[in-house]
Scaffold this active site. Structure first.
Site, PDB file in Angstrom:
ATOM      1  N   SER A  89       0.830  -1.206   0.000  1.00 34.00           N
ATOM      2  CA  SER A  89       0.000   0.000   0.000  1.00 34.00           C
ATOM      3  C   SER A  89       0.860   1.250   0.000  1.00 34.00           C
ATOM      4  O   SER A  89       1.965   1.265   0.532  1.00 34.00           O
ATOM      5  CB  SER A  89      -0.895  -0.040   1.240  1.00 34.00           C
ATOM      6  OG  SER A  89      -1.147   1.244   1.718  1.00 34.00           O
ATOM      7  N   SER A  90       0.312   2.269  -0.597  1.00 33.25           N
ATOM      8  CA  SER A  90       0.996   3.543  -0.583  1.00 33.25           C
ATOM      9  C   SER A  90       0.239   4.439   0.381  1.00 33.25           C
ATOM     10  O   SER A  90      -0.927   4.733   0.154  1.00 33.25           O
ATOM     11  CB  SER A  90       0.971   4.127  -1.990  1.00 33.25           C
ATOM     12  OG  SER A  90       1.694   5.308  -2.017  1.00 33.25           O
TER      13      SER A  90
ATOM     14  N   THR B 234       0.086   7.633   3.568  1.00 39.06           N
ATOM     15  CA  THR B 234       0.214   9.050   3.732  1.00 39.06           C
ATOM     16  C   THR B 234       1.682   9.481   3.675  1.00 39.06           C
ATOM     17  O   THR B 234       2.020  10.506   3.116  1.00 39.06           O
ATOM     18  CB  THR B 234      -0.361   9.443   5.104  1.00 39.06           C
ATOM     19  OG1 THR B 234      -1.472   8.598   5.367  1.00 39.06           O
ATOM     20  CG2 THR B 234      -0.790  10.869   5.120  1.00 39.06           C
TER      21      THR B 234
ATOM     22  N   GLY C 286       4.468   7.172   3.204  1.00 45.21           N
ATOM     23  CA  GLY C 286       5.435   6.298   2.561  1.00 45.21           C
ATOM     24  C   GLY C 286       4.744   5.072   2.021  1.00 45.21           C
ATOM     25  O   GLY C 286       3.532   5.080   1.816  1.00 45.21           O
ATOM     26  N   ARG C 287       5.517   4.051   1.793  1.00 46.51           N
ATOM     27  CA  ARG C 287       4.949   2.859   1.181  1.00 46.51           C
ATOM     28  C   ARG C 287       5.114   1.677   2.116  1.00 46.51           C
ATOM     29  O   ARG C 287       6.048   1.629   2.909  1.00 46.51           O
ATOM     30  CB  ARG C 287       5.665   2.582  -0.145  1.00 46.51           C
ATOM     31  CG  ARG C 287       5.431   3.680  -1.161  1.00 46.51           C
ATOM     32  CD  ARG C 287       6.457   3.636  -2.266  1.00 46.51           C
ATOM     33  NE  ARG C 287       6.108   2.728  -3.350  1.00 46.51           N
ATOM     34  CZ  ARG C 287       5.193   2.995  -4.295  1.00 46.51           C
ATOM     35  NH1 ARG C 287       4.550   4.121  -4.287  1.00 46.51           N
ATOM     36  NH2 ARG C 287       4.947   2.142  -5.242  1.00 46.51           N
ATOM     37  N   VAL C 288       4.194   0.720   1.994  1.00 49.79           N
ATOM     38  CA  VAL C 288       4.252  -0.466   2.842  1.00 49.79           C
ATOM     39  C   VAL C 288       4.511  -1.685   1.947  1.00 49.79           C
ATOM     40  O   VAL C 288       3.852  -1.862   0.919  1.00 49.79           O
ATOM     41  CB  VAL C 288       2.937  -0.648   3.639  1.00 49.79           C
ATOM     42  CG1 VAL C 288       3.043  -1.845   4.569  1.00 49.79           C
ATOM     43  CG2 VAL C 288       2.610   0.608   4.448  1.00 49.79           C
TER      44      VAL C 288
ATOM     45  N   LYS D  48       7.367  -0.570   6.516  1.00 53.13           N
ATOM     46  CA  LYS D  48       6.866   0.755   6.169  1.00 53.13           C
ATOM     47  C   LYS D  48       8.067   1.652   5.918  1.00 53.13           C
ATOM     48  O   LYS D  48       8.903   1.826   6.804  1.00 53.13           O
ATOM     49  CB  LYS D  48       6.028   1.270   7.344  1.00 53.13           C
ATOM     50  CG  LYS D  48       5.083   2.381   7.010  1.00 53.13           C
ATOM     51  CD  LYS D  48       4.109   2.587   8.179  1.00 53.13           C
ATOM     52  CE  LYS D  48       3.274   3.817   8.023  1.00 53.13           C
ATOM     53  NZ  LYS D  48       2.354   4.024   9.147  1.00 53.13           N
TER      54      LYS D  48
ATOM     55  N   ASP E  32      -6.645   8.290  14.891  1.00 53.28           N
ATOM     56  CA  ASP E  32      -7.055   7.980  13.521  1.00 53.28           C
ATOM     57  C   ASP E  32      -7.567   6.545  13.436  1.00 53.28           C
ATOM     58  O   ASP E  32      -7.184   5.797  12.544  1.00 53.28           O
ATOM     59  CB  ASP E  32      -5.884   8.223  12.553  1.00 53.28           C
ATOM     60  CG  ASP E  32      -6.341   8.206  11.087  1.00 53.28           C
ATOM     61  OD1 ASP E  32      -7.535   8.481  10.817  1.00 53.28           O
ATOM     62  OD2 ASP E  32      -5.511   7.896  10.211  1.00 53.28           O
TER      63      ASP E  32
HETATM   64  N1  LIG Z   1       1.672  -4.893   9.775  1.00 51.92           N
HETATM   65  C1  LIG Z   1       1.031  -4.884   8.606  1.00 51.92           C
HETATM   66  N2  LIG Z   1       0.808  -6.027   7.919  1.00 51.92           N
HETATM   67  C2  LIG Z   1       0.149  -6.012   6.752  1.00 51.92           C
HETATM   68  N3  LIG Z   1      -0.339  -4.909   6.160  1.00 51.92           N
HETATM   69  C3  LIG Z   1      -0.153  -3.740   6.776  1.00 51.92           C
HETATM   70  C4  LIG Z   1       0.545  -3.656   8.030  1.00 51.92           C
HETATM   71  N4  LIG Z   1       0.575  -2.368   8.410  1.00 51.92           N
HETATM   72  C5  LIG Z   1      -0.069  -1.680   7.443  1.00 51.92           C
HETATM   73  N5  LIG Z   1      -0.511  -2.484   6.460  1.00 51.92           N
HETATM   74  C6  LIG Z   1      -1.294  -2.104   5.283  1.00 51.92           C
HETATM   75  O1  LIG Z   1      -0.812  -0.884   4.767  1.00 51.92           O
HETATM   76  C7  LIG Z   1      -1.824   0.132   4.889  1.00 51.92           C
HETATM   77  C8  LIG Z   1      -1.163   1.460   5.254  1.00 51.92           C
HETATM   78  O2  LIG Z   1      -0.457   1.332   6.465  1.00 51.92           O
HETATM   79  P1  LIG Z   1      -0.622   2.353   7.657  1.00 51.92           P
HETATM   80  O3  LIG Z   1       0.301   1.933   8.747  1.00 51.92           O
HETATM   81  O4  LIG Z   1      -2.075   2.460   7.993  1.00 51.92           O
HETATM   82  O5  LIG Z   1      -0.055   3.695   7.028  1.00 51.92           O
HETATM   83  P2  LIG Z   1      -0.716   5.044   6.516  1.00 51.92           P
HETATM   84  O6  LIG Z   1      -0.180   6.095   7.425  1.00 51.92           O
HETATM   85  O7  LIG Z   1      -0.189   5.153   5.157  1.00 51.92           O
HETATM   86  O8  LIG Z   1      -2.210   4.893   6.583  1.00 51.92           O
HETATM   87  C9  LIG Z   1      -2.806  -0.394   5.934  1.00 51.92           C
HETATM   88  O9  LIG Z   1      -4.093   0.114   5.768  1.00 51.92           O
HETATM   89  C10 LIG Z   1      -2.748  -1.880   5.669  1.00 51.92           C
HETATM   90  O10 LIG Z   1      -3.571  -2.217   4.558  1.00 51.92           O
END
Ligand SMILES: Nc1ncnc2c1ncn2[C@@H]1O[C@H](COP(=O)(O)OP(=O)(O)O)[C@@H](O)[C@H]1O
Ligand SMILES: [Mg+2]
Length: 437
Positions: free
Chosen positions: A58-59, A61, A63-65, A81, A183
């Site tokens: 996922s991308s 706010t 950075g990227r995950v 992340k 949030d």
């Molecule tokens: N530990 C994790 N395992 C799997 N997916 C994750 C994890 N943390 C985040 N994600 C995925 O990445 C997305 C974005 O991560 P998040 O920490 O919520 O960052 P942002 O600040 O970009 O919202 C989450 O909604 C979820 O779908």
């Protein structure tokens, strides 16, 4: 997430201990950033030596995950992340981005609870910060979505009860440690394949001092307003644990109805960057809960946007507003549409479920139920044991998280421009200053 506004509950000694640790850790990271400027971070470990990147999740706010597998004897699946530094032209700047990341790191390393996502490690490499978390296969957004496909089918009542119980447990832990999430929404509630709920995305420290301004990044809205408490909509600048409890109420309602309960349309910031009153969002709440009344919410009249609320009344049919709360009607039709009843396979959250929901969606933040009180509510006390595995006894499987192969390049070499809005992020500086005081 913030460090102030302690809730009324929690052991003082535990709280003091954690806040002292936090203070040390914040100061340490603050000093580290200072002492390494302008040369940048020195790296000890490289992400790709320790992890094999499987794909992109996922991308977000900031950075990227990415999804990753441990390497060289390190077992397991991880979510990494990646936070990039701000880049202004060719110059890399250490402003909001890295500070907010550092603050998130500082907090996360202190937190350890089975319902809060576990931070495995932090790697600093070539001006990027990588936070390595345990991997979770699901999140509530994905689970809710799954229940709308191919047609709507209710999330079993016992599963909703387990999710909510675990979510409140994690939140009680955060609140007891003076941490507000700020949030909470389905996408930030992670779920492991064994049905454990993990509160994720504790990354909003940057918003603490300018909460409303900072909800915008240029024209792009970065925080959804659907879970925002009425006191914030009415101009309160004080985040309290009650703000998180409102969001939990919204999530509870959404788990039952499979739709956001208050799905308002966002008013955009105007060219003068004045923060708009979220009229439509407030209307969505009023449509179900009725107008807030000063008799039951004494602080209402001193809210900064109270006049906006009154103008909302003037522009509408008075009859539209004075009928009081219709939450019970909303709840009953939600149970009916979802096929929730005592003889159905979905079961029912019953009248206890309604009582708990109404206490979470209480207008007056001072009267709103706390996480600790909610955990004691008859909804949990009655009706048998609650499983720590929300999938227990659930037929069928939830789809795995989508991982894209298109972009699994986690390298730090190229840093595409990630310039954010001009708002400086001084939350770390100010917070650590406050802690020193
Ligand atoms: N530990 C994790 N395992 C799997 N997916 C994750 C994890 N943390 C985040 N994600 C995925 O990445 C997305 C974005 O991560 P998040 O920490 O919520 O960052 P942002 O600040 O970009 O919202 C989450 O909604 C979820 O779908
Ligand atoms: Mg998120």
């Amino acid at each position: 997430m913030s460090l102030t506004n302690p809730p009324s509950s929690g052991s003082l000694s535990a709280r003091t201990r954690v806040s002292q640790n936090l203070k040390r850790s914040l100061q340490a990271t603050d000093d580290a950033v200072e002492s390494r400027r302008p040369g940048g971070y020195t790296s000890k470990v490289r992400v790709r030596d320790r992890y094999h990147i499987v794909g992109f999740i996922s991308s977000g706010t900031y950075g990227r995950v990415y999804k990753a597998l441990g390497k060289n004897g390190k077992k397991g699946e991880f979510a990494i992340k990646k936070f990039k530094p701000d880049k202004e032209g060719e110059t890399i700047q250490y402003t909001g981005l890295s500070q907010s990341a550092i603050r998130e790191m500082s907090l996360c390393t202190e937190l350890s609870h089975s319902n809060v996502v576990q931070l495995e490690e932090i790697i600093l490499e070539d001006k990027c910060i990588f936070m390595v978390f345990e991997y979770t296969e699901h999140d509530l957004l994905q689970i809710i979505h799954h229940h709308t496909q191919p047609q709507r089918h209710a999330i079993p009542a016992r599963m909703v009860r387990s999710i909510l119980f675990q979510l409140l447990n994690g939140l009680l832990y955060l609140h007891t440690n003076w941490v507000l999430h700020r949030d909470l929404k389905p996408a930030n509630i992670l779920v492991t394949s064994s049905g454990a709920i993990r509160i994720g995305d504790l990354g909003l420290a940057r918003l603490f001092y300018k909460p409303l301004n900072s909800l915008f990044s240029g024209d792009k809205v970065v925080v959804t307003i659907w879970y925002r408490a009425p006191e914030l909509l009415l101009g309160s600048r004080h985040y309290t644990p009650a703000v998180d409890m409102w969001a939990v109420g919204c999530i509870f309602a959404e788990l039952l109805s499979l739709r956001p309960i208050f799905k308002g349309e966002e008013a955009k910031m105007d060219s003068k960057k004045t923060v708009p009153f979220q009229r439509n969002q407030m209307m969505k709440i009023v449509e179900i809960l009725g107008l807030p009344r000063k008799e039951s919410w004494p602080g209402l009249v001193s809210m900064p946007e109270y006049s906006q609320l009154q103008s909302l009344v003037l522009h509408r049919q008075p009859s539209h507003f004075h009928r009081g709360s219709n939450l019970e009607g909303w709840y009953q039709s939600c149970l009916k549409n979802g096929g929730y009843n005592s003889t159905s396979s979905a079961g029912t959250p019953g009248s206890d479920g309604f009582d708990l929901l109404s206490r979470m969606l209480e207008y007056d933040p001072a009267k709103r139920i706390t996480a600790e009180e909610a955990l004691e509510h008859p909804y949990f006390a009655n009706g048998g044991p609650i499983s720590g595995n929300c999938f227990e006894g659930i037929e069928g499987k939830y789809p795995h998280r989508r991982v894209s192969q298109d972009d699994n390049d986690i390298r730090t070499g190229s840093l595409p421009g990630t310039k954010r809005s001009g708002l400086p992020d001084d939350s770390l500086m100010r917070a650590s200053k406050r802690l020193k005081e």
